[in-house]
Scaffold this motif. Sequence first.
Motif, PDB file in Angstrom:
ATOM      1  N   LEU A 197      10.329  -9.065   7.169  1.00 49.47           N
ATOM      2  CA  LEU A 197       9.946  -9.694   5.906  1.00 49.47           C
ATOM      3  C   LEU A 197       9.919 -11.201   6.123  1.00 49.47           C
ATOM      4  CD1 LEU A 197      12.144  -7.843   3.233  1.00 49.47           C
ATOM      5  CD2 LEU A 197       9.880  -7.225   4.047  1.00 49.47           C
ATOM      6  N   ASN A 246       6.150  -8.573   3.134  1.00 50.65           N
ATOM      7  CA  ASN A 246       6.348  -7.511   4.128  1.00 50.65           C
ATOM      8  C   ASN A 246       5.212  -7.566   5.152  1.00 50.65           C
ATOM      9  OD1 ASN A 246       6.687  -5.089   5.438  1.00 50.65           O
ATOM     10  ND2 ASN A 246       6.890  -3.863   3.570  1.00 50.65           N
ATOM     11  N   SER A 296       5.244  -5.762   7.996  1.00 48.09           N
ATOM     12  CA  SER A 296       5.472  -4.703   8.979  1.00 48.09           C
ATOM     13  C   SER A 296       4.160  -4.107   9.489  1.00 48.09           C
ATOM     14  CB  SER A 296       6.390  -3.636   8.404  1.00 48.09           C
ATOM     15  OG  SER A 296       5.713  -2.835   7.500  1.00 48.09           O
ATOM     16  N   LEU A 297       3.105  -4.142   8.661  1.00 55.66           N
ATOM     17  CA  LEU A 297       1.829  -3.575   9.117  1.00 55.66           C
ATOM     18  C   LEU A 297       1.229  -4.378  10.266  1.00 55.66           C
ATOM     19  CD1 LEU A 297       0.343  -2.665   5.653  1.00 55.66           C
ATOM     20  CD2 LEU A 297       1.071  -1.075   7.428  1.00 55.66           C
ATOM     21  N   PRO A 332       0.804  -1.228   0.000  1.00 55.26           N
ATOM     22  CA  PRO A 332       0.000   0.000   0.000  1.00 55.26           C
ATOM     23  C   PRO A 332       0.835   1.275   0.000  1.00 55.26           C
ATOM     24  CG  PRO A 332      -0.069  -1.070   2.146  1.00 55.26           C
ATOM     25  CD  PRO A 332       0.652  -1.997   1.232  1.00 55.26           C
ATOM     26  N   GLN A 333       2.062   1.210   0.545  1.00 52.61           N
ATOM     27  CA  GLN A 333       2.855   2.439   0.604  1.00 52.61           C
ATOM     28  C   GLN A 333       3.968   2.460  -0.432  1.00 52.61           C
ATOM     29  OE1 GLN A 333       3.977   2.908   4.732  1.00 52.61           O
ATOM     30  NE2 GLN A 333       1.840   2.744   5.331  1.00 52.61           N
ATOM     31  N   PRO A 372       8.942   1.630  -3.367  1.00 49.76           N
ATOM     32  CA  PRO A 372       9.381   0.256  -3.599  1.00 49.76           C
ATOM     33  C   PRO A 372       8.630  -0.757  -2.735  1.00 49.76           C
ATOM     34  CG  PRO A 372      10.924   1.399  -2.162  1.00 49.76           C
ATOM     35  CD  PRO A 372       9.875   2.400  -2.549  1.00 49.76           C
ATOM     36  N   CYS A 373       8.475  -1.942  -3.270  1.00 47.02           N
ATOM     37  CA  CYS A 373       7.800  -3.014  -2.545  1.00 47.02           C
ATOM     38  C   CYS A 373       8.820  -4.103  -2.221  1.00 47.02           C
ATOM     39  CB  CYS A 373       6.673  -3.580  -3.388  1.00 47.02           C
ATOM     40  SG  CYS A 373       5.524  -2.308  -3.922  1.00 47.02           S
ATOM     41  N   ALA A 374       8.378  -5.082  -1.482  1.00 45.90           N
ATOM     42  CA  ALA A 374       9.288  -6.165  -1.093  1.00 45.90           C
ATOM     43  C   ALA A 374       9.795  -6.882  -2.343  1.00 45.90           C
ATOM     44  CB  ALA A 374       8.565  -7.143  -0.185  1.00 45.90           C
TER      45      ALA A 374
HETATM   46  C1  NAG Z   1       7.129  -2.708   4.294  1.00 47.81           C
HETATM   47  O1  NAG Z   1       5.895  -2.053   4.467  1.00 47.81           O
HETATM   48  C2  NAG Z   1       5.999  -0.827   5.165  1.00 47.81           C
HETATM   49  C3  NAG Z   1       4.599  -0.336   5.396  1.00 47.81           C
HETATM   50  O2  NAG Z   1       3.820  -0.490   4.269  1.00 47.81           O
HETATM   51  C4  NAG Z   1       6.838   0.145   4.354  1.00 47.81           C
HETATM   52  O3  NAG Z   1       6.982   1.357   5.049  1.00 47.81           O
HETATM   53  C5  NAG Z   1       8.208  -0.474   4.124  1.00 47.81           C
HETATM   54  O4  NAG Z   1       8.964   0.363   3.286  1.00 47.81           O
HETATM   55  C6  NAG Z   1       8.075  -1.837   3.485  1.00 47.81           C
HETATM   56  N1  NAG Z   1       9.390  -2.449   3.457  1.00 47.81           N
HETATM   57  C7  NAG Z   1       9.884  -3.017   2.339  1.00 47.81           C
HETATM   58  C8  NAG Z   1      11.237  -3.618   2.438  1.00 47.81           C
HETATM   59  O5  NAG Z   1       9.258  -3.062   1.308  1.00 47.81           O
END
Ligand code: NAG
Length: 515
Positions: free
Chosen positions: A357, A346, A348-349, A334-335, A338-340
């Motif tokens: 991870l 991920n 973290s939420l 959602p944020q 870059p994504c995992a």
């Molecule tokens: C994991 O998700 C969090 C919240 O969405 C974000 O802030 C963070 O950058 C993400 N980490 C990675 C490694 O994608």
Amino acid sequence: MKGREKLCAKLSSAFLRKWWFVVAISLGCLFFGFIVTIFFNSWVKLVINHQIQLRDGSQTTGWWAKPPVEPVIKVYVFNVTNADEFLNNGSKPVVDELGPFVYVERWERKNLTFHDNGTVSYNLNKAYHFDESRSKGSQDDVVVVPNIPMLSATSQSKHAARFLRLAMASIMDILKIKPFVEVSVGQLLWGYEDPLLKLAKDVVPKEQKLPYEEFGLLYKKNGTSEDRITVNAGTEDITKYGLIDNVNGAKNLSHYTTDECNSLEASDGSIFPPHMTKNTTLYIYDKDLCRRLPLVFQKEVLASSNEVPAYRFSPPKNVFANVEENPENMCYCPQGPPCAPSGFFNVSLCQYDSPILLSFPHFYLAEDKYRTAFDGISPPNPEKHTFYMDVQPMMGSSMSAKARIQINLAVSQVVDIKQVANFPDIIFPVIWFEEGIESLPEEVTGLMKLATTAPPLARLAISCSLFIVGSLLLVIAIWRLIRGANRLNSLHLAPGHIGGQSSKNNVPMGNVPKY
Ligand SMILES: *[C@@H]1O[C@H](CO)[C@@H](O)[C@H](O)[C@H]1NC(C)=O
Ligand SMILES: *[C@@H]1O[C@H](CO)[C@@H](O)[C@H](O)[C@H]1NC(C)=O
Ligand SMILES: *[C@@H]1O[C@H](CO)[C@@H](O)[C@H](O)[C@H]1NC(C)=O
Ligand SMILES: *[C@@H]1O[C@H](CO)[C@@H](O)[C@H](O)[C@H]1NC(C)=O
Ligand SMILES: *[C@@H]1O[C@H](CO)[C@@H](O)[C@H](O)[C@H]1NC(C)=O
Ligand SMILES: *[C@@H]1O[C@H](CO)[C@@H](O)[C@H](O)[C@H]1NC(C)=O
Ligand SMILES: *[C@@H]1O[C@H](CO)[C@@H](O)[C@H](O)[C@H]1NC(C)=O
Ligand SMILES: *[C@@H]1O[C@H](CO)[C@@H](O)[C@H](O)[C@H]1NC(C)=O
């Protein structure tokens, strides 16, 4: 014309009337044979559906509420053996995979409440007991692992104001917090007092407060969960059997961007909607997974001590693929971007924004560069590192399972904080575990085996015997009718006489009457 009338008269004579009766019976047998062949499977389905429903006080409910199995969790810890060199000299980190540390679990679904709408609520109780004999090592073994609370805090501060980072550095200096901690395996799993969490508890405003001052990867998991889970009992809608209706009243997650990704319509892994095919996608949900995980058919296996035929389901290979490879995963970011990266999820939420991870063990399905950034992690072996579940397809009950997950910390380099200034951007593995069921007790296995093998056999036996008896009777009866008609023809007997003769000749079916 006349000849035919005569034949009719003969065929309807009292003696031959008996054989017409036999013809009727044989046709009846054949008819029931067809009925059985066509409808038997639906009857079995109905019986199974009725048997597996979770009803107050039923045996199935008893097994479900207090499973007669002992799931086992095997934990492997990545012990960092060159922490100082890694931090001071920039050496490649060296890890030593320790374990398994084996815990035997007992599960119980407590405080069951059956609702009128075909759902049942429970709190899951899990009790863990260390099994020294199956473990390689003791819970008191000391290991060196990344300091997750600290590295989470520093990684999160990457985008904060610089003075905050500097303040953080001095606090960590005063509290003597280091990027690696030396703890026992027991502490790493079940909790140790963490100075940073303790501090946070005292200073951070109430609404941002972390709920605990201890840190442990399985902290508070030994005991009854506070989450009240409501699942479908199958009494109203068997196609939703075992699927979650809500967790603490919430019908869906709210972390992600689409309803599909927020869906909670998944099993907790114990029971699934029955009558699945090889095309069925199963879903399991676990709070710590932070999402539901799809499972697709892989192969047919013999589960539970090689006795019960079952389907093996595994997550599809692209389940944690990055958004370029699997655009459907966009909703889990959602944020981003870059994504995992591919092979990681991920969470973290669900972990108070810690950069955790998840991946499969030994970075299975991720790029090899993540594994080779460390010394001491062997290449992934699908046999040892895949996640799978063997399910009895007709009843939807899990027979055996190996849920395998690795927990990694995604560290971001923050040069303003001197303690971690040399800690590069890296995905650091901490532990991996395998939670599994090897086999069910004999009582249950026996029943499953019977339920799998008996219905097709019964169907074959019943329909075959009906067809054989029916056809035999039909052949005999027709043969008697033809022979009888011919005899009568050649004897030129009047219909009236036959009646008398036949009543004297009241022989049992199948015997050849004497003339
Ligand atoms: C994991 O998700 C969090 C919240 O969405 C974000 O802030 C963070 O950058 C993400 N980490 C990675 C490694 O994608
Ligand atoms: C883990 O590694 C450290 C060295 O970094 C070592 O002192 C310790 O004995 C190791 N633990 C085990 C259980 O091997
Ligand atoms: C770092 O490297 C230097 C020289 O290469 C060496 O003398 C020193 O012992 C190393 N430090 C550690 C902690 O190994
Ligand atoms: C059982 O659940 C009901 C309904 O949620 C709740 O009121 C009750 O306090 C619970 N009992 C126990 C022993 O947890
Ligand atoms: C069924 O009833 C329970 C308890 O009242 C409720 O939590 C749940 O949302 C209901 N489910 C459906 C599908 O109506
Ligand atoms: C879990 O709790 C039970 C009873 O409450 C206790 O006997 C057991 O030692 C605990 N297990 C661990 C690993 O702490
Ligand atoms: C469930 O989804 C709906 C619509 O997508 C959303 O409005 C609601 O907040 C979600 N519920 C929870 C508990 O997140
Ligand atoms: C599975 O799906 C394929 C294609 O989507 C279809 O051809 C096949 O008949 C399906 N098999 C079953 C058992 O439903």
